[in-house]
Structures are given as structure tokens and as C-alpha cells.
Design a protein around this motif. Structure first.
Motif, PDB file in Angstrom:
ATOM      1  N   GLY A 116      22.712 103.634 137.217  1.00  0.00           N
ATOM      2  CA  GLY A 116      22.113 104.934 137.785  1.00  0.00           C
ATOM      3  C   GLY A 116      22.679 105.747 138.803  1.00  0.00           C
ATOM      4  O   GLY A 116      22.616 106.619 139.257  1.00  0.00           O
ATOM      5  N   ALA A 117      23.315 104.856 139.538  1.00  0.00           N
ATOM      6  CA  ALA A 117      23.843 105.215 141.014  1.00  0.00           C
ATOM      7  C   ALA A 117      25.043 106.208 140.651  1.00  0.00           C
ATOM      8  O   ALA A 117      24.819 107.346 141.529  1.00  0.00           O
ATOM      9  CB  ALA A 117      24.436 104.104 141.590  1.00  0.00           C
ATOM     10  N   ILE A 118      25.768 105.966 139.951  1.00  0.00           N
ATOM     11  CA  ILE A 118      26.936 107.010 139.710  1.00  0.00           C
ATOM     12  C   ILE A 118      26.300 108.253 139.057  1.00  0.00           C
ATOM     13  O   ILE A 118      26.696 109.402 139.468  1.00  0.00           O
ATOM     14  CB  ILE A 118      28.207 106.446 138.669  1.00  0.00           C
ATOM     15  CG1 ILE A 118      28.581 105.333 139.440  1.00  0.00           C
ATOM     16  CG2 ILE A 118      29.182 107.297 138.505  1.00  0.00           C
ATOM     17  CD1 ILE A 118      29.620 104.374 138.608  1.00  0.00           C
ATOM     18  N   ASN A 122      22.136  96.058 141.257  1.00  0.00           N
ATOM     19  CA  ASN A 122      23.211  96.960 140.545  1.00  0.00           C
ATOM     20  C   ASN A 122      24.570  96.323 141.062  1.00  0.00           C
ATOM     21  O   ASN A 122      24.518  95.590 141.794  1.00  0.00           O
ATOM     22  CB  ASN A 122      22.913  98.350 141.007  1.00  0.00           C
ATOM     23  CG  ASN A 122      23.883  99.380 140.116  1.00  0.00           C
ATOM     24  OD1 ASN A 122      24.372  98.701 139.205  1.00  0.00           O
ATOM     25  ND2 ASN A 122      23.557 100.466 140.455  1.00  0.00           N
ATOM     26  N   ASP A 138      29.321  99.148 143.188  1.00  0.00           N
ATOM     27  CA  ASP A 138      30.257  99.835 142.752  1.00  0.00           C
ATOM     28  C   ASP A 138      31.057 100.583 143.771  1.00  0.00           C
ATOM     29  O   ASP A 138      32.262 100.909 143.469  1.00  0.00           O
ATOM     30  CB  ASP A 138      29.419 101.042 141.974  1.00  0.00           C
ATOM     31  CG  ASP A 138      28.976 100.667 140.756  1.00  0.00           C
ATOM     32  OD1 ASP A 138      29.470  99.915 139.785  1.00  0.00           O
ATOM     33  OD2 ASP A 138      27.652 101.035 140.549  1.00  0.00           O
ATOM     34  N   ASP A 159      29.854  97.373 133.480  1.00  0.00           N
ATOM     35  CA  ASP A 159      28.736  97.921 132.905  1.00  0.00           C
ATOM     36  C   ASP A 159      27.704  96.772 133.156  1.00  0.00           C
ATOM     37  O   ASP A 159      27.856  95.683 133.789  1.00  0.00           O
ATOM     38  CB  ASP A 159      28.911  97.636 131.323  1.00  0.00           C
ATOM     39  CG  ASP A 159      29.178  96.205 131.164  1.00  0.00           C
ATOM     40  OD1 ASP A 159      28.280  95.371 130.780  1.00  0.00           O
ATOM     41  OD2 ASP A 159      30.404  95.576 131.059  1.00  0.00           O
ATOM     42  N   ASN A 160      26.365  97.239 133.180  1.00  0.00           N
ATOM     43  CA  ASN A 160      25.475  96.395 133.649  1.00  0.00           C
ATOM     44  C   ASN A 160      24.743  95.435 132.797  1.00  0.00           C
ATOM     45  O   ASN A 160      23.912  94.524 133.153  1.00  0.00           O
ATOM     46  CB  ASN A 160      24.189  97.471 134.452  1.00  0.00           C
ATOM     47  CG  ASN A 160      24.494  97.735 135.890  1.00  0.00           C
ATOM     48  OD1 ASN A 160      25.892  97.414 136.373  1.00  0.00           O
ATOM     49  ND2 ASN A 160      23.690  98.580 136.462  1.00  0.00           N
ATOM     50  N   SER A 208      28.069 102.736 130.493  1.00  0.00           N
ATOM     51  CA  SER A 208      29.366 102.127 130.265  1.00  0.00           C
ATOM     52  C   SER A 208      29.536 101.118 129.045  1.00  0.00           C
ATOM     53  O   SER A 208      30.372 100.884 128.289  1.00  0.00           O
ATOM     54  CB  SER A 208      29.832 101.531 131.459  1.00  0.00           C
ATOM     55  OG  SER A 208      29.625 102.110 132.648  1.00  0.00           O
TER      56      SER A 208
HETATM   57  N1  GLU Z   1      26.585 100.329 138.030  1.00  0.00           N
HETATM   58  C1  GLU Z   1      26.485 101.791 137.543  1.00  0.00           C
HETATM   59  C2  GLU Z   1      25.672 102.501 138.257  1.00  0.00           C
HETATM   60  O1  GLU Z   1      24.782 102.241 138.647  1.00  0.00           O
HETATM   61  C3  GLU Z   1      26.251 101.591 135.842  1.00  0.00           C
HETATM   62  C4  GLU Z   1      26.890 100.729 134.780  1.00  0.00           C
HETATM   63  C5  GLU Z   1      26.447 100.766 133.515  1.00  0.00           C
HETATM   64  O2  GLU Z   1      26.453 102.118 132.945  1.00  0.00           O
HETATM   65  O3  GLU Z   1      26.238  99.909 132.997  1.00  0.00           O
HETATM   66  O4  GLU Z   1      25.720 103.922 137.923  1.00  0.00           O
END
Ligand code: GLU
Length: 376
Positions: A52-54, A135, A138, A149-150, A212
Motif C-alpha cells: 500500500g505504500a506506493i 513491507n 521500496d 510483490d509482497n 503487483s
Molecule cells: N511494496 C509495495 C507497496 O507497498 C506493494 C507490492 C505489492 O503490490 O505486492 O506499495
């Protein structure tokens, strides 16, 4: 679920972040926090892997919709992560739960020393009753060194801390024989005991949008987790009480852990991404490896790459199929000198008496024992 002592909950961006406003869905988070508090009251250690960070950061920075360039993603993540962590902290504080943020890059889970260190930190936090919120880091990871991808990140964490259950809260409720968006009558698979090529063929491509990971990365995650003795489940995360529903038997797909999980050392070998070389072996050696024996220099026909003693290398069959992964007892230079030769000649050739084996069985994981989790 009821027997779980160590649980990882992975949450996709699509659940956490409203895709029109970019706001964090606090009501949904409150529901999940209540479920987590219930589990913790029962003595379950809980780790959250939160995306969710992005998604949060891009709205805050008013970035365009659609795919972002790496540097924009990194800027978005740096902005979004602080808000995300804050939201988790506030939400869980309502249940008097302390949150601890850990941002990982692949090298933190793959390099043995960092892996051991990260594990110790997470173990300590769990002993202290905190909930680690993890997380990917990134904003510093580059494309080549990103998980991206997480799903897989969560599986690596499961492997690292010996979790017994990994829950992927998703926008789909499990694995279907056909893509349910294309075929509404597609049948859900309740339980997967082994990830066969048939199962892999059921995963379509990643859907467009925030997340992702599509089903392909979820199956990759399942391979990693189940090989480490951790059960994995995919379920619909949209209801705020998704974990309670899961315990009550909600629709989902369970991936069963392998009966005999690998030792911590072997799990680490499976997880190490940086294989620095490839050793090709003959048919006799392939049979020996599959029977659980060590790899001797006599069975080696080719050595590629540059590696040192102790580095992770891949072992391939004469046809080029990966048959194992292990830690080499010799550098690539020495391996080339002793390949195809009897172990008793090693001292004459190299001028020192090394190990009889090119890769000792304790340092070797075969593809069959890793349930297909070995990758190049
Ligand atoms: N690490 C990315 C974020 O926090 C997400 C990766 C994913 O969608 O799996 O935005």
C-alpha cells in the motif's frame, strides 16, 4: 488456523487503499485489528506484511494514474510508507498492541548473515508482544534487487521466522480452475497438496491495477512457504472480519505444507537468490543426488560462473534442468580443475586436501525435496 502459533497476514494494496481517493480504508483496518487482537489474546504471534505504500504515496504526490517509472514509485513509496505505518500504529493502538515497522530488501532475506539478523529482530519483537508490520523497502530497492510483490516477500518472511500459517488476504477468494472473471462458473480448489504443473497452469497473468502479484506470484509464494513447512491460504480479504470468517470456514484455498520441512540451513539454501554459478552433472550423479547422496567431483561435467568456496550454486542435469541447489565446497577455479576426477586425486591436483564432495549432502537441496521451490 486453530493450531497456528505463528501467523503472517499479507494484505494487498487493493484492500487497504481506496483506488479513487488513495485514502487508507481505516474502517477495514479497524475490523482487521479487532481480529488480530482476538488472535493475540489466544497467544498467537502475528506478523503483518502490508502493501500500500506506493498506492497511498502516489495520490499524495498527485502522480498520474497507470504505470509509474521506478523513481516515481520509489518517491511514492517513501511518502506512502510513513502514512501506512502511522495508520497501522493508530489502528492497533486501540487494542493496546505495539506496532514495529520493518522494511526489507531481498538481500535481507537471502544473505545468510542479514537473514539471521532480521530473524532475530522479528523473534525479539514477537517475544515482546509487538506486531511487526513489514513491507519491502521500496524507496531504496532497485528493479534488479526488488521482490516487486509482497506475496513472495511474505513467503520469505514465513520461511525466515518459521511461521506455521501464511494468510494472503486478496481480492479473490482462492485458486480457480479457470479465471473466474472470464468464466463465472469456474470451480474453486479447496486444497492443494502439491503444486503440480496442472495447478500452475490454472494461474493466469497478473491483473491490471495496484497489486503487483497475480495468481502466479501467489503460487510462487505457496512453493516457498509450503517447502518451509508453512501452510498458506488465499481468501477474500474484502470483509473487515476476513480472519474470523476464515476460521469459521469461509471460501478459500489451502496449500498444505510438505510433510518433512527442510532444516533451517536447507531452507536458507533454497531461499538464496544469488546463485553465483551453475554446475552440470552426469546422469549417474543425478540419480545419486535424488537418492539423497552428496555430489562428488567425478559426476561434474561442466562448471559455469565465478564463485568461492561456500557460495550458493545451482546444479543442473545434462538436459539443463535444475536438479538442486547447494553450497560449493570448492571455488569455481578449483571446481574446474577437479571436475570429472576421483575424490582421491583432489590432493594431487590442487595441492591441498579439501572435501571429498563438491557439494556435501547437508549443504544440498534437491528439487524433489524442495517441492519445486528452486529457481535460478
Ligand atoms: N511494496 C509495495 C507497496 O507497498 C506493494 C507490492 C505489492 O503490490 O505486492 O506499495
Amino acid at each position: 488456523m486453530t493450531a497456528t502459533r505463528r501467523l503472517i497476514v499479507k494484505i494487498g494494496s487493493a484492500l487497504l487503499v481506496d483506488d479513487t481517493t488513495g485514502a487508507i480504508r481505516t474502517d477495514w483496518m479497524n475490523g482487521l485489528a479487532a481480529d488480530i487482537a482476538k488472535l493475540k489474546a489466544r497467544g498467537v504471534n502475528v506478523v503483518i506484511v502490508s502493501s500500500g505504500a506506493i498506492a497511498v504515496g502516489r495520490r499524495h504526490l498527485s502522480l498520474k494514474t497507470g504505470a509509474l517509472a521506478l523513481e516515481s514509485k520509489q518517491a511514492a513509496a517513501a511518502t506512502g510508507q510513513i502514512r501506512l505505518a502511522h495508520a497501522w500504529q493508530e489502528t492497533l493502538a486501540a487494542h493496546s498492541i505495539t506496532v514495529a515497522q520493518i522494511l526489507l530488501t531481498p538481500s535481507d532475506t537471502e544473505e545468510r548473515r542479514r537473514h539471521i539478523n532480521a530473524r532475530a529482530t522479528i523473534d525479539t519483537l514477537l517475544e515482546m508482544g509487538a506486531v511487526p508490520v513489514i513491507n519491502e523497502n521500496d524507496s531504496v530497492a532497485t528493479d534488479e534487487i526488488r521482490y516487486g510483490d509482497n506475496d513472495r516477500l511474505a513467503a520469505r518472511v514465513a520461511q525466515m521466522i518459521s511461521a506455521d500459517t501464511l494468510v494472503l488476504l486478496s481480492d479473490v477468494d482462492g485458486l480457480y480452475r479457470m479465471d473466474p472473471r472470464q468464466d463465472p462458473s469456474a470451480e474453486l480448489i479447496d486444497e492443494v497438496a502439491e503444486i503440480t504443473p496442472d495447478i500452475e497452469a490454472m494461474a493466469g497473468d497478473a491483473p491490471a491495477g495496484y497489486s503487483s502479484g497475480g495468481m502466479v506470484t501467489k503460487l510462487d509464494a505457496a512453493k516457498i512457504a509450503t517447502a518451509a513447512g508453512c501452510a498458506m491460504v488465499i481468501t477474500d480479504g474484502k470483509p473487515a472480519d476476513a480472519l474470523t470468517r476464515l476460521e469459521a470456514g469461509a471460501r478459500c484455498t489451502w496449500f498444505l505444507p510438505v510433510a518433512e520441512p527442510l532444516t533451517a540451513r536447507k531452507r536458507w539454501i533454497v531461499g538464496s537468490v544469488d546463485a553465483l554459478g551453475v554446475i552440470t552433472i552426469d546422469k549417474g550423479a543425478v540419480a545419486a543426488l535424488n537418492a539423497g547422496k552428496s555430489l562428488l567431483p567425478a559426476g561434474v561435467t561442466r562448471v559455469d560462473g565465478t564463485f568461492d568456496r561456500g557460495d550458493a550454486i545451482i546444479v543442473k542435469t545434462p538436459e539443463g534442468r535444475i536438479v538442486g541447489r547447494g553450497l560449493s565446497a570448492y571455488s569455481s577455479t578449483d571446481a574446474r580443475l577437479i571436475m570429472g576426477r576421483k575424490s582421491r586425486d583432489i590432493e594431487n591436483i590442487l595441492g591441498y586436501r579439501g572435501r571429498d564432495e563438491m557439494i556435501h549432502r547437508n549443504d544440498l537441496v534437491t528439487e524433489s525435496s524442495a517441492s519445486g521451490a528452486l529457481e535460478e
